[in-house]
Design an enzyme around this catalytic site. Structure first.
Site, PDB file in Angstrom:
ATOM      1  N   ASN A 158     -23.578   2.326 -13.215  1.00  0.00           N
ATOM      2  CA  ASN A 158     -22.117   2.897 -13.453  1.00  0.00           C
ATOM      3  C   ASN A 158     -22.202   4.195 -12.855  1.00  0.00           C
ATOM      4  OD1 ASN A 158     -20.954   0.429 -14.769  1.00  0.00           O
ATOM      5  ND2 ASN A 158     -21.970   1.061 -16.682  1.00  0.00           N
ATOM      6  N   CYS A 195     -32.578  14.501 -18.778  1.00  0.00           N
ATOM      7  CA  CYS A 195     -33.402  15.367 -18.120  1.00  0.00           C
ATOM      8  C   CYS A 195     -34.828  15.441 -18.523  1.00  0.00           C
ATOM      9  CB  CYS A 195     -32.792  16.962 -18.123  1.00  0.00           C
ATOM     10  SG  CYS A 195     -31.299  17.333 -16.950  1.00  0.00           S
ATOM     11  N   HIS A 211     -26.105  12.585 -15.124  1.00  0.00           N
ATOM     12  CA  HIS A 211     -27.431  12.572 -14.695  1.00  0.00           C
ATOM     13  C   HIS A 211     -27.586  11.232 -13.881  1.00  0.00           C
ATOM     14  CE1 HIS A 211     -31.799  14.063 -14.936  1.00  0.00           C
ATOM     15  NE2 HIS A 211     -31.911  12.887 -14.497  1.00  0.00           N
ATOM     16  N   ALA A 218       0.854  -1.330  -0.058  1.00  0.00           N
ATOM     17  CA  ALA A 218       0.100  -0.145  -0.045  1.00  0.00           C
ATOM     18  C   ALA A 218       0.718   1.200   0.008  1.00  0.00           C
ATOM     19  CB  ALA A 218      -1.082  -0.017   1.260  1.00  0.00           C
ATOM     20  N   GLN A 227     -29.027   1.012 -14.867  1.00  0.00           N
ATOM     21  CA  GLN A 227     -29.453   0.441 -16.041  1.00  0.00           C
ATOM     22  C   GLN A 227     -29.851  -0.928 -15.629  1.00  0.00           C
ATOM     23  OE1 GLN A 227     -27.272   0.231 -19.967  1.00  0.00           O
ATOM     24  NE2 GLN A 227     -25.598   1.757 -18.989  1.00  0.00           N
ATOM     25  N   SER A 238     -21.401   7.640 -19.234  1.00  0.00           N
ATOM     26  CA  SER A 238     -21.370   8.713 -20.190  1.00  0.00           C
ATOM     27  C   SER A 238     -22.218   9.953 -19.872  1.00  0.00           C
ATOM     28  CB  SER A 238     -21.652   8.208 -21.633  1.00  0.00           C
ATOM     29  OG  SER A 238     -22.882   7.382 -21.525  1.00  0.00           O
ATOM     30  N   LYS A 243      -7.020   2.050  -8.546  1.00  0.00           N
ATOM     31  CA  LYS A 243      -6.456   0.675  -8.531  1.00  0.00           C
ATOM     32  C   LYS A 243      -6.703   0.240 -10.162  1.00  0.00           C
ATOM     33  CE  LYS A 243      -5.061  -3.530  -8.307  1.00  0.00           C
ATOM     34  NZ  LYS A 243      -3.659  -3.767  -8.290  1.00  0.00           N
ATOM     35  N   PHE A 244      -5.755  -0.132 -10.882  1.00  0.00           N
ATOM     36  CA  PHE A 244      -5.761  -0.941 -12.301  1.00  0.00           C
ATOM     37  C   PHE A 244      -5.655  -2.203 -12.196  1.00  0.00           C
ATOM     38  CE2 PHE A 244      -4.183   3.656 -12.844  1.00  0.00           C
ATOM     39  CZ  PHE A 244      -4.776   3.898 -14.155  1.00  0.00           C
ATOM     40  N   HIS A 293     -28.436   7.960 -12.835  1.00  0.00           N
ATOM     41  CA  HIS A 293     -29.218   6.768 -13.622  1.00  0.00           C
ATOM     42  C   HIS A 293     -28.524   5.613 -13.497  1.00  0.00           C
ATOM     43  CE1 HIS A 293     -26.431   7.484 -16.640  1.00  0.00           C
ATOM     44  NE2 HIS A 293     -26.523   6.545 -17.241  1.00  0.00           N
ATOM     45  N   GLY A 334     -17.021   4.498 -17.034  1.00  0.00           N
ATOM     46  CA  GLY A 334     -17.369   4.388 -18.387  1.00  0.00           C
ATOM     47  C   GLY A 334     -19.075   4.922 -18.458  1.00  0.00           C
ATOM     48  N   HIS A 357     -30.798  16.751 -12.263  1.00  0.00           N
ATOM     49  CA  HIS A 357     -29.447  16.679 -13.010  1.00  0.00           C
ATOM     50  C   HIS A 357     -28.238  16.355 -12.080  1.00  0.00           C
ATOM     51  CE1 HIS A 357     -26.965  16.216 -16.711  1.00  0.00           C
ATOM     52  NE2 HIS A 357     -26.400  17.290 -16.195  1.00  0.00           N
ATOM     53  N   CYS A 379     -28.621  17.617 -21.808  1.00  0.00           N
ATOM     54  CA  CYS A 379     -28.635  16.329 -21.078  1.00  0.00           C
ATOM     55  C   CYS A 379     -29.870  15.529 -21.749  1.00  0.00           C
ATOM     56  CB  CYS A 379     -28.804  16.222 -19.575  1.00  0.00           C
ATOM     57  SG  CYS A 379     -29.087  14.638 -18.976  1.00  0.00           S
TER      58      CYS A 379
HETATM   59  O1  LIG Z   1       3.779  -2.501 -11.069  1.00  0.00           O
HETATM   60  P1  LIG Z   1       3.251  -1.272 -11.578  1.00  0.00           P
HETATM   61  O2  LIG Z   1       3.605  -1.042 -13.096  1.00  0.00           O
HETATM   62  O3  LIG Z   1       3.622   0.009 -10.705  1.00  0.00           O
HETATM   63  O4  LIG Z   1       1.722  -1.316 -11.266  1.00  0.00           O
HETATM   64  C1  LIG Z   1       0.827  -1.719 -12.723  1.00  0.00           C
HETATM   65  O5  LIG Z   1       0.896  -3.170 -12.734  1.00  0.00           O
HETATM   66  C2  LIG Z   1       0.767  -3.981 -11.600  1.00  0.00           C
HETATM   67  C3  LIG Z   1       0.449  -5.462 -12.240  1.00  0.00           C
HETATM   68  O6  LIG Z   1      -0.390  -5.593 -13.238  1.00  0.00           O
HETATM   69  C4  LIG Z   1      -0.751  -3.678 -11.094  1.00  0.00           C
HETATM   70  O7  LIG Z   1      -1.042  -4.558  -9.830  1.00  0.00           O
HETATM   71  C5  LIG Z   1      -0.830  -2.223 -10.741  1.00  0.00           C
HETATM   72  O8  LIG Z   1      -2.395  -2.140 -10.380  1.00  0.00           O
HETATM   73  C6  LIG Z   1      -0.534  -1.483 -12.010  1.00  0.00           C
HETATM   74  O9  LIG Z   1      -0.670  -0.073 -11.737  1.00  0.00           O
HETATM   75  O1  LIG Z   2     -24.590   2.052 -21.582  1.00  0.00           O
HETATM   76  P1  LIG Z   2     -23.493   2.915 -21.300  1.00  0.00           P
HETATM   77  O2  LIG Z   2     -23.541   3.759 -19.910  1.00  0.00           O
HETATM   78  O3  LIG Z   2     -23.481   3.972 -22.481  1.00  0.00           O
HETATM   79  O4  LIG Z   2     -22.209   2.252 -21.348  1.00  0.00           O
HETATM   80  C1  LIG Z   2     -21.285   1.790 -20.391  1.00  0.00           C
HETATM   81  O5  LIG Z   2     -22.241   0.681 -19.637  1.00  0.00           O
HETATM   82  C2  LIG Z   2     -22.256  -0.437 -20.367  1.00  0.00           C
HETATM   83  C3  LIG Z   2     -22.705  -1.350 -19.510  1.00  0.00           C
HETATM   84  O6  LIG Z   2     -21.823  -1.945 -18.385  1.00  0.00           O
HETATM   85  C4  LIG Z   2     -20.927  -0.718 -20.964  1.00  0.00           C
HETATM   86  O7  LIG Z   2     -20.930  -1.878 -21.720  1.00  0.00           O
HETATM   87  C5  LIG Z   2     -20.127   0.136 -21.645  1.00  0.00           C
HETATM   88  O8  LIG Z   2     -18.962  -0.034 -21.965  1.00  0.00           O
HETATM   89  C6  LIG Z   2     -20.172   1.507 -20.585  1.00  0.00           C
HETATM   90  O9  LIG Z   2     -19.410   2.612 -21.646  1.00  0.00           O
END
Ligand SMILES: O=P(O)(O)O[C@H]1O[C@H](CO)[C@@H](O)[C@H](O)[C@H]1O
Ligand SMILES: O=P(O)(O)O[C@H]1O[C@H](CO)[C@@H](O)[C@H](O)[C@H]1O
Lengths: 349, 349
Positions: free
Chosen positions: A156, A55, A167, A29, A171, A164, A314-315, A169, A162, A116, A52
């Site tokens: 979402n 709305c 407002h 961490a 799904q 868009s 977090k990625f 909402h 993601g 909104h 929007c």
């Molecule tokens: O190790 P890095 O490049 O700092 O970190 C990246 O890759 C890792 C491994 O996929 C992930 O756990 C991290 O969330 C990402 O930011």
């Molecule tokens: O339907 P939206 O809000 O335009 O789209 C969002 O939610 C969807 C459902 O999780 C995803 O498939 C899309 O990639 C995301 O951008």
């Protein structure tokens, strides 16, 4: 040899709902962050935005005009991923490698409020209760369509998830097959029920209420907790304390306590980094295939991506995609942070 | 009733490697986008950056100084998710719901080049071949550590994929357990091998070479294709044509053709939107548990997030997290787009 300390040592935890492991690296961490920062969404929005498409009174992409709705409002998704049309289909011979099947379904958008510029934690209880009643009605109506076997309700929130349009909402995607995650969950719940004659999630909840350390909020009918096997840094699970398999089984009283825990949990989320907290949430409940599903327990997942601040998420990338999910903070620590926060939204204090 | 058309109608496809479905909505590709745009990374970087902790001669977070390396360079990750220490452990009684196990491992960083401002498709073949030989050496060395049973080689490219430093590099996380995705893949490969006496991926490759429509690049020893069950819009899979279970089995000649297909595939990726194309890639191959693994075939996954332009990516969020993965463009269409692009990088033309 050093004795295993779950709060300190790298380890894996097992998720019995989907039979998958997560790698936990508590010591990590403290890693500095030089990577991508999310832009923090500007939340100063007008109550009504003429641009929007959600709305009241505005025109949508397909030319339809939204009514002057005053509470929640549901319409068919103008860019639905699923279509209602029935398709004729013969299984191909190459079905080992080229297995495909047409999928029928209905996608709807649920506007939570005509305003909104408001989000769940900022709404009053009657407004949130009204959203829950809308979900109940949709679960019933969509579930009654003969070919619909699962009704996936989700939200979402935030552009980083993601979304868009800011407002408020969510799904609903309702479809003929059980989606992958539902099928996995059902298999686990069913296997447990067949073996033990009891409900996996109710038994789990009992143990969590004893252990206390992962509980975030508890009220008369619901508990919000960070599951032992959480993947996302501040992932939570809302579980019903009573054996309720689907949203339509809730009494009017339970609708209010569900609204309350939703409001309090999302307020804590916003309070964590004093920002409108992004997440994807979704309800998991019994399929609408006409069968009894005593193995199911109504629950709702929250998967928020933020890790360390309003701008550092977090990625789930390379290792996580190729190997397995990984987290840098323990579920217990996250639960404690959320538990210790006020459940009154920072903007209204 | 309308006959099923896989290029037009919503459908699900099955991934036999991990036994999961993906929802495909070909008609949805035309959806307008009003959501988050990714910032396009500025690629004008110097060949040497005094602030970069991966450049030769610079100081890293832990105080160590990088050597004046001239080809690829490997070091232990300063913020490793795994630790080498052996931990004493007794299984707890609550193992149904609170199942956890310490995990031992080694994380390394592989710098691909001393040059800060170059990426795979811009490197010459000998440089890429040198990276592959480094991966071979690491697979051998790490695999020989008694407690290491899997060596996960991967790359996160681009800030949108959580990469915190643009200096060309990948990572290796080697550990005692088979990560979730590897365990799933191995189970499928093994079940197929036991049933048919042949290799799932080799049999699949044969069918793909007949069908042709998902092939992106083919050379003497390798094929790059968009798998029938691809999740990400421009996901690809590099497969060895020969029955090779691990990277160390490649002949010097195969190392060159592997370098070539890597260069050409990543050049096509960059050419698609004339941008440095982000992705996570990873090699899946036989575990290093000392057993023969005839069920395995060496392969490499590429999961790139971009969907429609350099700034619009596919979000795997609400429905995808709660239900199942979803895509808006068919694998066949993506393969055709990639196939039709030049394999000469747009910057060097
Ligand atoms: O190790 P890095 O490049 O700092 O970190 C990246 O890759 C890792 C491994 O996929 C992930 O756990 C991290 O969330 C990402 O930011
Ligand atoms: O339907 P939206 O809000 O335009 O789209 C969002 O939610 C969807 C459902 O999780 C995803 O498939 C899309 O990639 C995301 O951008």
């Amino acid at each position: 040899m050093k004795k295993f300390d779950i709060y300190e040592d790298p380890h894996r935890r097992f998720n019995p709902l989907i039979n998958e492991w997560v790698l936990v690296s508590p010591h990590r961490a403290k890693r500095p962050w030089q990577g991508q920062k999310e832009t923090v969404a500007d939340d100063s929005r007008p109550e009504y935005d003429p641009e929007c498409y959600l709305c009241p009174g505005n025109v949508r992409a397909n030319g339809e005009i939204n009514p002057q709705y005053t509470s929640s409002f549901v319409f068919e998704n103008d860019f639905a991923a699923l279509k209602q049309e029935e398709i004729e289909f013969e299984e191909s011979q190459d079905a080992t490698f080229f297995k495909a099947k047409p999928e029928r379904g209905i996608s709807r958008v649920v506007c939570f409020s005509p305003k909104h510029n408001i989000t769940l934690p900022e709404m009053d209880l009657p407004t949130i209760a009204d959203i829950i009643r809308t979900w109940q009605k949709e679960y019933t109506d969509l579930g009654n369509v003969d070919y619909i076997n699962y009704v996936q309700i989700f939200e979402n929130k935030g552009s980083v998830m993601g979304c868009s349009n800011p407002h408020p909402h969510g799904q609903i995607w309702a479809q003929s097959s059980l989606p992958t995650q539902i099928e996995k969950t059902q298999n686990s719940l069913k296997a447990y029920f067949d073996k033990n004659g009891s409900n996996l999630l109710l038994d789990y909840l009992e143990k969590e209420l004893e252990a206390k350390e992962r509980i975030v909020i508890e009220n008369e009918h619901f508990v919000a907790l960070v599951p032992f096997w959480a993947i996302w840094p501040f992932e939570t699970l809302i579980v019903s304390k009573r054996h309720v398999t689907k949203i339509t089984d809730f009494t009017p009283g339970e609708v209010i306590t569900y609204a309350l825990i939703l409001k309090q949990l999302t307020a804590k989320y916003d309070n964590l980094f004093e920002t409108s907290f992004p997440y994807s949430s979704g309800i998991h409940q019994a399929p609408t295939d006409g069968l009894e599903h005593p193995e199911w327990l109504f629950h709702m997942h929250f998967y928020p991506p933020l890790l360390r601040s309003a701008s550092v998420k977090k990625f789930m990338v390379g290792y996580e995609m190729m190997g397995e999910s990984q987290r840098d903070i323990t579920a217990e620590k996250s639960a404690q942070m959320l538990r210790d926060l006020s459940d009154i939204h920072y903007k209204t204090r």
